[in-house]
Design an enzyme around this catalytic site. Structure first.
Site, short mmCIF file in Angstrom:
data_model
loop_
_atom_site.label_atom_id
_atom_site.label_comp_id
_atom_site.label_asym_id
_atom_site.label_seq_id
_atom_site.Cartn_x
_atom_site.Cartn_y
_atom_site.Cartn_z
N LYS A 1 0.75 -1.28 0.08
CA LYS A 1 -0.03 0.10 -0.07
C LYS A 1 0.94 1.27 0.03
CE LYS A 1 -3.99 -1.87 2.82
NZ LYS A 1 -4.95 -1.67 1.72
N ARG B 1 -10.27 -11.41 2.30
CA ARG B 1 -11.45 -12.42 1.82
C ARG B 1 -10.70 -13.84 1.72
NH1 ARG B 1 -11.74 -9.24 -3.60
NH2 ARG B 1 -11.48 -7.37 -2.15
N1 BES Z 1 -7.78 -3.83 4.73
C1 BES Z 1 -8.19 -3.31 3.49
C2 BES Z 1 -9.63 -2.66 3.21
C3 BES Z 1 -9.72 -1.35 3.71
C4 BES Z 1 -8.94 -0.23 3.44
C5 BES Z 1 -10.75 -1.10 4.58
C6 BES Z 1 -9.07 1.05 3.84
C7 BES Z 1 -10.87 0.05 5.39
C8 BES Z 1 -10.03 1.14 4.74
C9 BES Z 1 -8.30 -4.53 2.42
O1 BES Z 1 -7.23 -5.53 2.91
C10 BES Z 1 -7.66 -3.87 1.08
O2 BES Z 1 -6.70 -3.81 0.97
N2 BES Z 1 -8.83 -4.16 0.19
C11 BES Z 1 -8.33 -3.72 -1.34
C12 BES Z 1 -9.03 -4.71 -2.14
C13 BES Z 1 -8.47 -4.42 -3.55
C14 BES Z 1 -6.93 -4.72 -3.39
C15 BES Z 1 -9.20 -5.50 -4.49
C16 BES Z 1 -9.17 -2.25 -1.35
O3 BES Z 1 -10.10 -2.18 -0.86
O4 BES Z 1 -8.69 -1.52 -2.06
ZN ZN Z 2 -5.32 -5.44 2.09
#
Ligand code: BES
Ligand code: ZN
Ligand code: ZN
Length: 465
Positions: free
Chosen positions: A243, A317
């Site tokens: 990230k 997931r």
């Molecule tokens: N933990 C994050 C989701 C998240 C991000 C929740 C910011 C609350 C605030 C999750 O693991 C994630 O990174 N999801 C990605 C999925 C994508 C890579 C398909 C997302 O939501 O960008």
């Molecule tokens: Zn993630």
């Protein structure tokens, strides 16, 4: 943790400062009946009852009474006493008209502080603000909800460096010890064999902060079986699909689902709901190292489906998939999961509304009703079958993320659905577990969003009759 129990006291006609709650309709009539000095003082303060949470102290022979503006004095919201409880000096108080009802919760949580990491506590230590209530029978359950909410907040607020999979395990172990529940942790080789997705996601941190599946079972065998699952990503760096700094900053909260699941389990146990409870917390850190799982890797899940890793940041997931599979093997009649699963849920609904998915319209209706009743809102989103398309993999059974930027929280839920048996009622909450902007009784930081709603749903379902 704040000791909430002494902050609500049964009314035994003890001495207590009166607290008047007024709204814009009742205020003019109420004001007329006040002594002239009250009227002068309130006028001088420009107290007009229209600004929510505003309050004033009215001197009374060396002591004082309190008047506070609420939105609706006839139906108090859970938060309308929170600012008062936070602001008033130590002492005992009583509503001058009526009972606190739902507002007792805010009275408690308004006095919750998370200051484990402050060397100097904020301001001089203040004694408890006690609210006297004629509804003695409600005290215990309100205290429990406050404790469960505070548990979520404290677990989420704790920095990832101090709260890894081992500490989540410890928190669950404590609950098991308190409640006489069966407790099991699967890690190491056994995890790799039985829960390949959990092992893969946690692989990069396997040396110091080893991934594990934490399970607790409580209740009578003969009671209806329910499973509660929480995403326990103790820190989500994104993995090799790292990230950016801004996206990583809050990711200590990525175990918020686990915190909700644990708090819900503690409520079920404390209230002795007649259910056979199975709590499952897949706990990992999504880190980066030479043995991190990679984009393009294909992993055979516990269920037997081959998953192609499209993005290592869609890790929640994956760990939930193996946990859902395990839960489904015991044929629960209801499965509920909590997860800080997608940023897309926040884009769609903002910070306050958990995205809520259910595979049964009746369950969805009951959940949204319960949510409204306890003012812990949920917003239903669709399990839209056609979007299954978006999770197609060229060479495996399915991919863990879609290459479309659209409908991210729906595709995440559709991914989970593949691991839920068709005949099991299932609710999935994609929650923020966080509050960016403080509100009375709800400071900035970790927060429970959807916890009270689901507990109310379960109480309605299992305590009726
Ligand atoms: N933990 C994050 C989701 C998240 C991000 C929740 C910011 C609350 C605030 C999750 O693991 C994630 O990174 N999801 C990605 C999925 C994508 C890579 C398909 C997302 O939501 O960008
Ligand atoms: Zn993630
Ligand atoms: Zn995550």
């Amino acid at each position: 943790m704040t000791d909430f129990a002494p902050l609500l006291a049964p009314d035994r006609a003890q001495k207590a400062r009166p607290v008047h709650l007024v709204d814009k309709d009742s205020f003019p009539g109420w004001l007329k009946k006040r002594p002239a000095e009250d009227r002068a003082l309130l006028e001088a303060h420009r107290f007009d009852s229209k600004t929510g949470f505003a309050f004033a102290l009215l001197p009374r022979g060396g002591d004082f009474e309190v008047v506070s503006a609420v939105k609706n004095a006839g139906a108090l919201s859970p938060w309308c006493l929170a600012k008062l409880a936070a602001s008033l000096p130590e002492g005992t108080y009583r509503l001058a008209e009526g009972e606190p009802a739902a507002a007792a919760l805010g009275w408690l949580l308004g006095q919750h502080r998370f200051d484990d990491y402050r060397s100097k506590k904020n301001g001089p230590e203040r004694g408890p603000r006690i609210l006297v209530t004629g509804e003695a029978a409600r005290i215990e359950s309100t205290v429990r909800i406050a404790e469960a909410t505070a548990l979520v907040r404290e677990l989420v607020n704790r920095p990832a460096g101090d709260l890894g999979p081992a500490e989540l395990e410890e928190a669950a172990r404590n609950l098991a010890a308190r409640s006489g529940a069966k407790f099991r942790v699967t890690a190491g080789e056994k995890l790799a064999e039985g829960y390949p997705l959990i092992a893969a996601v946690g692989g990069a941190a396997s040396k110091d902060r080893a991934p594990r599946l934490i399970e607790l079972e409580w209740g009578k065998q003969s009671d209806p079986r329910i499973a509660i699952i929480g995403k326990g990503v103790c820190f989500d760096s994104g993995g090799l699909d790292l990230k950016p700094a801004s996206g990583m900053r809050l990711m200590k909260k990525d175990m918020g689902g686990a915190a909700h699941a644990l708090a819900l389990a503690s409520l079920i146990v404390a209230e002795k709901l007649p259910v056979r409870l199975h709590l499952l917390i897949p706990a990992v850190e999504n880190a980066v190292s030479g043995n991190a799982y990679r984009p393009g890797d294909i992993i055979k899940s516990r269920k037997g489906l081959f998953i192609e890793i499209d993005n290592t940041d869609a890790e929640g997931r994956l760990i939930l998939a193996d946990a859902l599979t395990r839960a489904g093997e015991d044929q629960p009649e209801l499965l509920v999961d909590f997860a800080t699963l997608t940023g897309a849920a926040r884009v769609a609904l903002g910070p306050d509304l958990p995205a809520f998915f259910a595979n049964s319209d009746e369950l969805a209706a009951r959940a949204t009703d319960a949510a409204r009743e306890v003012e812990d809102p949920l917003w239903r989103m669709p399990l839209w079958e056609p979007y299954d398309e978006m999770l197609k993999s060229d060479i495996a059974d399915l991919a863990n993320s879609s290459n479309s930027p659209m409908a991210g929280c729906i595709t995440a839920a559709m991914f989970l659905k593949r691991f839920v048996p068709d005949n099991v009622e299932w609710a999935h909450l994609d929650t923020f577990a966080w509050r960016d902007a403080p509100k009375p009784g709800r400071p900035k930081g970790g927060d429970a969003l959807g916890l009270r709603a689901v507990f109310a749903l379960l109480k309605g379902r299992y305590l009726q009759g």
